[in-house]
Design a protein around this motif. Structure first.
Motif, short mmCIF file in Angstrom:
data_model
loop_
_atom_site.label_atom_id
_atom_site.label_comp_id
_atom_site.label_asym_id
_atom_site.label_seq_id
_atom_site.Cartn_x
_atom_site.Cartn_y
_atom_site.Cartn_z
N GLU A 58 0.83 -1.20 0.00
CA GLU A 58 0.00 0.00 0.00
C GLU A 58 0.87 1.26 0.00
O GLU A 58 0.59 2.22 -0.72
N SER A 59 1.91 1.25 0.81
CA SER A 59 2.78 2.42 0.92
C SER A 59 3.51 2.69 -0.39
O SER A 59 3.51 3.82 -0.90
N LEU A 60 4.11 1.66 -0.97
CA LEU A 60 4.90 1.85 -2.19
C LEU A 60 4.03 2.21 -3.38
O LEU A 60 4.37 3.12 -4.16
N GLU A 61 2.90 1.55 -3.52
CA GLU A 61 2.03 1.84 -4.66
C GLU A 61 1.37 3.21 -4.51
O GLU A 61 1.19 3.93 -5.51
N GLY A 62 1.01 3.57 -3.29
CA GLY A 62 0.44 4.90 -3.06
C GLY A 62 1.44 6.00 -3.38
O GLY A 62 1.07 7.07 -3.88
N TRP A 63 2.71 5.74 -3.11
CA TRP A 63 3.79 6.69 -3.39
C TRP A 63 4.03 6.83 -4.89
O TRP A 63 4.10 7.94 -5.43
N LEU A 64 4.11 5.70 -5.58
CA LEU A 64 4.52 5.72 -6.98
C LEU A 64 3.40 6.11 -7.95
O LEU A 64 3.68 6.41 -9.11
N LYS A 65 2.17 6.15 -7.49
CA LYS A 65 1.06 6.46 -8.41
C LYS A 65 1.16 7.87 -8.99
O LYS A 65 0.57 8.15 -10.04
N ASP A 66 1.91 8.73 -8.34
CA ASP A 66 2.05 10.11 -8.83
C ASP A 66 3.19 10.27 -9.82
O ASP A 66 3.49 11.39 -10.25
N VAL A 328 6.48 7.79 3.33
CA VAL A 328 7.45 7.48 2.28
C VAL A 328 7.50 8.59 1.22
O VAL A 328 8.50 8.76 0.53
N SER A 329 6.43 9.37 1.13
CA SER A 329 6.38 10.47 0.16
C SER A 329 6.92 11.78 0.72
O SER A 329 6.90 12.80 0.02
N ASP A 330 7.40 11.78 1.97
CA ASP A 330 7.98 12.98 2.57
C ASP A 330 9.46 13.05 2.21
O ASP A 330 10.23 12.16 2.59
N TYR A 331 9.84 14.09 1.49
CA TYR A 331 11.22 14.22 1.04
C TYR A 331 12.00 15.22 1.89
O TYR A 331 11.49 16.28 2.23
N ALA A 332 13.23 14.86 2.21
CA ALA A 332 14.11 15.78 2.95
C ALA A 332 14.29 17.06 2.15
O ALA A 332 14.49 17.02 0.92
N ASP A 333 14.20 18.19 2.83
CA ASP A 333 14.36 19.53 2.23
C ASP A 333 13.30 19.85 1.18
O ASP A 333 13.43 20.82 0.44
N GLY A 334 12.27 19.00 1.08
CA GLY A 334 11.22 19.24 0.09
C GLY A 334 11.64 18.98 -1.34
O GLY A 334 10.93 19.36 -2.29
N VAL A 335 12.78 18.33 -1.55
CA VAL A 335 13.28 18.04 -2.90
C VAL A 335 12.83 16.64 -3.29
O VAL A 335 13.16 15.66 -2.62
N ASP A 336 12.10 16.55 -4.39
CA ASP A 336 11.53 15.28 -4.84
C ASP A 336 12.62 14.39 -5.43
O ASP A 336 13.00 14.51 -6.58
#
Length: 344
Positions: A58-66, A328-336
């Protein structure tokens, strides 16, 4: 490895971590603690649980759908995989994991130069990955230097970042500097809410960039309830020698130089405009109108990792107690990071 193969292998890694018994983890945690006394078994277990929460379907697929999953499927097949050099910070256990996860899911290969502070845990994590999926041996390698990589992800202090920019700036790169987190106090927080805030302050001894190191409090704020809470919830902090040395050092300075401070007997609170406070110290700043805080945060956004407030009442903030529970979708420094990897 296709994207679906990589996802399945990472989910299997999560299940493998779940299956590890206390007896299997204990020697690794003990070695890590001997090597770096900040990495207590309790903090290492907490960090590992955070990793486990990311490694679900759920975590990985929810992250990658974007993201462009067609492109992710083609990296390493129709597009050559790149070699990504990673230099993690080493301030908290397993701190480079999210970057490793991002690179593996992207289909690129990762060269890791571990921090001297965190070699044992990263090496153990890689061994677990190899045990679950031997093909990861073609994707992950530990290296004494990263010369020849196609792109770089490096995290360090502001001084170290200048070094990284000098050597890696001509390549595609993500270079992260010092950041800390802040909390906004209204003054009517409940005891339970302050308990959650204390977790954001003390987890990992306050060494993480997502740890709260600065409070914004309203004029006339009574610190009594907060001081009682942080003492009662974290009174064992001073049993840790390294932390106690920091606390005692700054207490001596504040007393000798007659710097006004509040003493919770496990942390010192003192007024300061800086965002990042030393270990054993929590800075605070007083505001009259909340717009003052908005303005300050806008001005200092490049120094701030996370903003926290009770039940996330402050705009673009997270709830108290959630600072060290990044999604898992939270990126350090807001950099994707994933977008960076896809576009290489």
């Amino acid at each position: 490895m296709t994207l679906s193969h990589r996802k399945a292998a990472l989910i299997a890694l999560g299940n493998f971590i779940d299956s590890l018994s206390k007896e299997e983890k204990q020697p690794i945690f003990h070695q890590a603690y001997i090597h770096n006394n900040w990495f207590t078994p309790e903090n290492t277990e907490f960090a590992l649980a955070s990793i486990r929460s990311m490694l679900t379907k759920e975590s990985l697929e929810g992250w990658l759908k974007d993201y462009d999953t067609d492109k992710l499927n083609k990296i390493g097949v129709d597009f050559p995989a790149k070699n990504i050099g990673l230099i993690p910070a080493g301030n908290i256990p397993f701190v480079g994991f999210h970057d490793i996860l991002s690179v593996l899911l992207s289909g690129h290969k990762i060269w890791i130069k571990p921090s001297q502070k965190d070699t044992i845990l990263i090496e153990s994590l890689i061994e677990w990955a190899f045990e679950v999926e031997p093909k990861f041996k073609d994707y992950i390698s530990l290296r004494p230097n990263l010369k020849g990589a196609d792109a770089y992800i490096a995290t360090g202090s502001n001084n170290t970042a200048r070094y990284f920019e000098y050597y890696f700036g001509k390549y595609p790169s993500i270079i992260r500097k010092n950041r800390s987190s802040v909390a906004i106090i209204k003054g009517d927080e409940t005891g339970e809410e302050l308990e959650r805030l204390s977790i954001d302050i003390f987890q990992y001894f306050g060494l993480g960039c997502r740890n709260v190191s600065k409070l914004y409090v309203p004029e006339g704020y009574d610190f009594g309830k907060l001081l009682d809470t942080v003492y009662l919830q974290w009174n064992s902090m001073k049993n840790h020698n390294k932390y106690a040395n920091n606390y005692d050092y700054y207490k001596a300075i504040y007393l000798m130089e007659q710097i006004h401070h509040f003493d919770a007997f496990n942390i010192l609170l003192t007024k300061d405009t800086s965002i990042s406070s030393p270990t054993g110290v929590l800075y605070y700043e007083v505001y009259q109108e909340i717009e003052e805080v908005n303005q300050t945060i806008r001005e200092k956004e490049e120094q701030i990792q996370v903003v926290a407030s009770a039940n996330a009442w402050f705009e673009n903030s997270i709830d108290f107690g959630q600072a060290q529970h990044p999604k898992v979708s939270d990126y350090a420094d807001g950099v994707d990071t994933m977008d960076f990897l896809i576009k290489l």
